[in-house]
Write a protein that holds these residues in place. Structure first.
Motif, PDB file in Angstrom:
ATOM      1  N   GLY A  53     -28.872  57.384  24.959  1.00 24.14           N
ATOM      2  CA  GLY A  53     -28.409  56.057  25.334  1.00 24.14           C
ATOM      3  C   GLY A  53     -26.988  56.000  25.841  1.00 24.14           C
ATOM      4  N   VAL A  54     -26.302  57.142  25.874  1.00 26.27           N
ATOM      5  CA  VAL A  54     -24.896  57.117  26.285  1.00 26.27           C
ATOM      6  C   VAL A  54     -24.754  56.716  27.747  1.00 26.27           C
ATOM      7  CG1 VAL A  54     -24.796  59.554  26.960  1.00 26.27           C
ATOM      8  CG2 VAL A  54     -22.723  58.405  26.158  1.00 26.27           C
ATOM      9  N   ASP A  55     -25.793  56.949  28.539  1.00 28.03           N
ATOM     10  CA  ASP A  55     -25.732  56.629  29.966  1.00 28.03           C
ATOM     11  C   ASP A  55     -26.436  55.317  30.315  1.00 28.03           C
ATOM     12  OD1 ASP A  55     -24.299  58.962  30.610  1.00 28.03           O
ATOM     13  OD2 ASP A  55     -26.147  60.139  30.640  1.00 28.03           O
ATOM     14  N   LEU A  56     -26.715  54.480  29.314  1.00 32.37           N
ATOM     15  CA  LEU A  56     -27.314  53.182  29.606  1.00 32.37           C
ATOM     16  C   LEU A  56     -26.392  52.395  30.530  1.00 32.37           C
ATOM     17  CD1 LEU A  56     -28.664  52.133  26.080  1.00 32.37           C
ATOM     18  CD2 LEU A  56     -30.002  52.852  28.060  1.00 32.37           C
ATOM     19  N   GLU A 105      -3.907  56.747  23.046  1.00 33.54           N
ATOM     20  CA  GLU A 105      -5.272  56.309  23.326  1.00 33.54           C
ATOM     21  C   GLU A 105      -6.026  57.320  24.191  1.00 33.54           C
ATOM     22  OE1 GLU A 105      -5.801  54.368  21.215  1.00 33.54           O
ATOM     23  OE2 GLU A 105      -5.082  52.314  21.453  1.00 33.54           O
ATOM     24  N   ALA A 106      -5.320  57.971  25.089  1.00 41.29           N
ATOM     25  CA  ALA A 106      -5.975  59.021  25.869  1.00 41.29           C
ATOM     26  C   ALA A 106      -6.440  60.153  24.955  1.00 41.29           C
ATOM     27  CB  ALA A 106      -5.025  59.551  26.934  1.00 41.29           C
ATOM     28  N   TRP A 107      -5.641  60.464  23.959  1.00 42.79           N
ATOM     29  CA  TRP A 107      -6.017  61.491  22.984  1.00 42.79           C
ATOM     30  C   TRP A 107      -7.207  61.035  22.147  1.00 42.79           C
ATOM     31  CZ3 TRP A 107      -6.566  66.148  21.657  1.00 42.79           C
ATOM     32  CH2 TRP A 107      -6.556  66.596  20.346  1.00 42.79           C
ATOM     33  N   HIS A 108      -7.219  59.767  21.737  1.00 42.98           N
ATOM     34  CA  HIS A 108      -8.361  59.252  20.971  1.00 42.98           C
ATOM     35  C   HIS A 108      -9.651  59.343  21.794  1.00 42.98           C
ATOM     36  CE1 HIS A 108      -5.298  56.505  18.700  1.00 42.98           C
ATOM     37  NE2 HIS A 108      -5.205  57.764  18.346  1.00 42.98           N
ATOM     38  N   GLN A 129     -10.219  61.386  24.299  1.00 44.82           N
ATOM     39  CA  GLN A 129     -10.553  62.795  24.505  1.00 44.82           C
ATOM     40  C   GLN A 129     -11.161  63.412  23.258  1.00 44.82           C
ATOM     41  OE1 GLN A 129      -7.345  65.340  25.870  1.00 44.82           O
ATOM     42  NE2 GLN A 129      -8.327  67.144  24.996  1.00 44.82           N
ATOM     43  N   PHE A 130     -10.518  63.187  22.083  1.00 48.00           N
ATOM     44  CA  PHE A 130     -11.059  63.869  20.911  1.00 48.00           C
ATOM     45  C   PHE A 130     -12.387  63.264  20.464  1.00 48.00           C
ATOM     46  CE2 PHE A 130      -7.878  61.535  17.879  1.00 48.00           C
ATOM     47  CZ  PHE A 130      -8.810  60.609  17.420  1.00 48.00           C
ATOM     48  N   SER A 131     -12.647  61.995  20.778  1.00 51.20           N
ATOM     49  CA  SER A 131     -13.941  61.405  20.454  1.00 51.20           C
ATOM     50  C   SER A 131     -15.044  62.010  21.315  1.00 51.20           C
ATOM     51  CB  SER A 131     -13.898  59.891  20.638  1.00 51.20           C
ATOM     52  OG  SER A 131     -12.993  59.302  19.734  1.00 51.20           O
ATOM     53  N   ASP A 132     -14.776  62.131  22.613  1.00 49.85           N
ATOM     54  CA  ASP A 132     -15.762  62.732  23.515  1.00 49.85           C
ATOM     55  C   ASP A 132     -15.984  64.203  23.169  1.00 49.85           C
ATOM     56  OD1 ASP A 132     -17.355  62.530  26.125  1.00 49.85           O
ATOM     57  OD2 ASP A 132     -16.025  64.225  26.528  1.00 49.85           O
ATOM     58  N   ASP A 133     -14.905  64.922  22.914  1.00 50.90           N
ATOM     59  CA  ASP A 133     -15.004  66.336  22.554  1.00 50.90           C
ATOM     60  C   ASP A 133     -15.805  66.515  21.268  1.00 50.90           C
ATOM     61  OD1 ASP A 133     -14.114  69.242  22.521  1.00 50.90           O
ATOM     62  OD2 ASP A 133     -13.139  68.533  20.693  1.00 50.90           O
ATOM     63  N   PHE A 134     -15.546  65.657  20.292  1.00 51.57           N
ATOM     64  CA  PHE A 134     -16.239  65.778  19.016  1.00 51.57           C
ATOM     65  C   PHE A 134     -17.732  65.506  19.184  1.00 51.57           C
ATOM     66  CE2 PHE A 134     -17.312  64.591  14.617  1.00 51.57           C
ATOM     67  CZ  PHE A 134     -16.683  65.612  13.922  1.00 51.57           C
ATOM     68  N   PHE A 182     -18.227  54.458  21.814  1.00 50.48           N
ATOM     69  CA  PHE A 182     -17.508  53.187  21.801  1.00 50.48           C
ATOM     70  C   PHE A 182     -16.002  53.432  21.851  1.00 50.48           C
ATOM     71  CE2 PHE A 182     -15.119  50.006  19.468  1.00 50.48           C
ATOM     72  CZ  PHE A 182     -15.568  48.811  19.995  1.00 50.48           C
ATOM     73  N   THR A 183     -15.530  54.367  21.042  1.00 51.36           N
ATOM     74  CA  THR A 183     -14.095  54.655  21.005  1.00 51.36           C
ATOM     75  C   THR A 183     -13.599  55.146  22.361  1.00 51.36           C
ATOM     76  OG1 THR A 183     -14.229  55.219  18.651  1.00 51.36           O
ATOM     77  CG2 THR A 183     -12.305  56.012  19.862  1.00 51.36           C
ATOM     78  N   THR A 184     -14.328  56.075  22.960  1.00 49.45           N
ATOM     79  CA  THR A 184     -13.920  56.604  24.262  1.00 49.45           C
ATOM     80  C   THR A 184     -13.886  55.504  25.315  1.00 49.45           C
ATOM     81  OG1 THR A 184     -14.840  58.782  23.734  1.00 49.45           O
ATOM     82  CG2 THR A 184     -14.492  58.278  26.061  1.00 49.45           C
ATOM     83  N   GLU A 185     -14.909  54.660  25.349  1.00 51.67           N
ATOM     84  CA  GLU A 185     -14.959  53.593  26.342  1.00 51.67           C
ATOM     85  C   GLU A 185     -13.902  52.517  26.077  1.00 51.67           C
ATOM     86  OE1 GLU A 185     -18.061  53.553  29.102  1.00 51.67           O
ATOM     87  OE2 GLU A 185     -16.546  55.082  28.666  1.00 51.67           O
ATOM     88  N   LEU A 186     -13.709  52.181  24.809  1.00 48.38           N
ATOM     89  CA  LEU A 186     -12.704  51.170  24.474  1.00 48.38           C
ATOM     90  C   LEU A 186     -11.319  51.604  24.940  1.00 48.38           C
ATOM     91  CD1 LEU A 186     -11.998  48.513  22.913  1.00 48.38           C
ATOM     92  CD2 LEU A 186     -11.506  49.995  20.952  1.00 48.38           C
TER      93      LEU A 186
END
Length: 343
Positions: free
Chosen positions: A149-152, A125-128, A130-135, A85-89
């Motif tokens: 479900g990430v690819d729904l 926001e780009a960092w948020h 990135q670090f959400s996806d990386d985590f 959600f964070t990465t997409e937002l």
């Protein structure tokens, strides 16, 4: 499309001159992208991947009866959903708006300092994202449990809800919903993030990651409140009458639980369609969801009241129907954090 303004028409012809006080003077010293390390996930002792109170389906008797391992697996998927959600937002909703503001394509005449600060928000926001996806990738590697479900096709629920909101606007106003949702999401998310860093049941890296995000979002909250102060006076009376009644829908788009994603995960543990419907409806009773959203949005509702949005009868009626006005006027001491973090 990049050259198109979010608010159409000549910006210079609209009222402008809203006040702006920057909160980014010490950005180089305070921004998480400048001073915080990459958070590295490690499996720790007993605990939760995500607060169960913020994902009440795991507390339902039908789910709890499946055992602790099933509950733990659902909370892990909830952590993945939060990170997704964070990465997409950030990528789909906030960065495009901040970029438009920074390049003078918001449709508003804004102070130069405000446009310059928008660049810093884009970087944050780009960092948020990135670090959400990386985590999330780290968690999957360490636990051996993949993200489900990430690819729904629909993605997080706010994406579909925002598209539906856009369709309700007159054609000439489409684009302003992006500004509106940026204001809504950036002023609400700081409250949403406030409790998780203090929850000792969670892995330390999860708490640190959310704390990094929350510290940045506190500055973004103040910034997007200034965006609202510039946006509303710039709208014509007719535009305000069209946009105002849709504000509660934007708030619900951001705060209402993602029922479809929860249903997907409940189906993954073997629940029948009837059981899923029962768990969803009893975990998130409509009246309770409405109350939680009203409490979470009370400060934001006050912001809209302060700029005169509720002076319009249709807008006021829309806020009343959503239960937002009563909560906002009841007490400013009401907690601004919802019981459910957007999924």
């Amino acid at each position: 499309m990049f050259k198109e303004q979010l608010l159409r028409g000549p910006a210079e012809a609209r009222p402008h001159g809203g006040e702006y006080t920057s909160r980014f003077e010490r950005w180089d010293a305070l921004a998480s992208v400048r001073r915080r390390p990459r958070r590295e996930f490690e499996v720790e002792g007993p605990g939760f991947f995500f607060p169960p109170e913020l994902y009440p389906v795991v507390l339902h008797p039908i789910v709890a009866a499946r055992g602790e391992a099933v509950v733990a697996g659902l909370l892990l998927q909830r952590l993945y959903d939060y990170l997704d959600f964070t990465t997409e937002l950030e990528n789909l909703a906030v960065i495009p708006v901040a970029t438009k503001i920074s390049r003078g394509r918001s449709g508003l005449v804004l102070p130069e300092r405000m446009r310059a600060d928008a660049h810093k928000i884009v970087t944050d926001e780009a960092w948020h994202a990135q670090f959400s996806d990386d985590f999330a990738r780290q968690v999957a590697t360490t636990t051996g449990c993949p993200r489900l479900g990430v690819d729904l096709p629909a993605g997080p629920a706010f994406v579909t809800r925002l598209d539906e909101l856009r369709q309700r606007l007159p054609h000439g106003l489409r684009g302003v919903e992006s500004l509106l949702f940026g204001i809504v999401s950036e002023t609400l998310i700081s409250g949403i993030l406030s409790d998780i860093p203090r929850d000792d049941r969670l892995p330390s890296a999860v708490r640190e990651l959310v704390r990094d995000h929350a510290e940045d979002e506190g500055r973004h909250h103040v910034y997007f409140r200034s965006v609202l102060k510039n946006l509303w006076p710039a709208l014509t009376p007719s535009e305000r009458r069209d946009v105002g009644p849709l504000v509660p829908a934007a708030i619900h788009a951001f705060l209402e639980p993602d029922y479809n994603r929860a249903s997907y995960h409940l189906g993954g543990i073997g629940l029948s369609r009837d059981e899923i419907d029962q768990v969803i409806s009893e975990s998130w009773p409509a009246r309770e969801v409405r109350q939680n959203i009203s409490e979470a949005a009370s400060q934001l509702t006050r912001y809209f009241s302060e700029v005169g949005a509720l002076d319009d009868a249709r807008t006021l009626s829309s806020f009343e129907e959503a239960g937002l006005v009563r909560i906002a006027h009841e007490s400013e001491k009401t907690s601004h954090a919802p019981r459910e973090v957007p999924a």
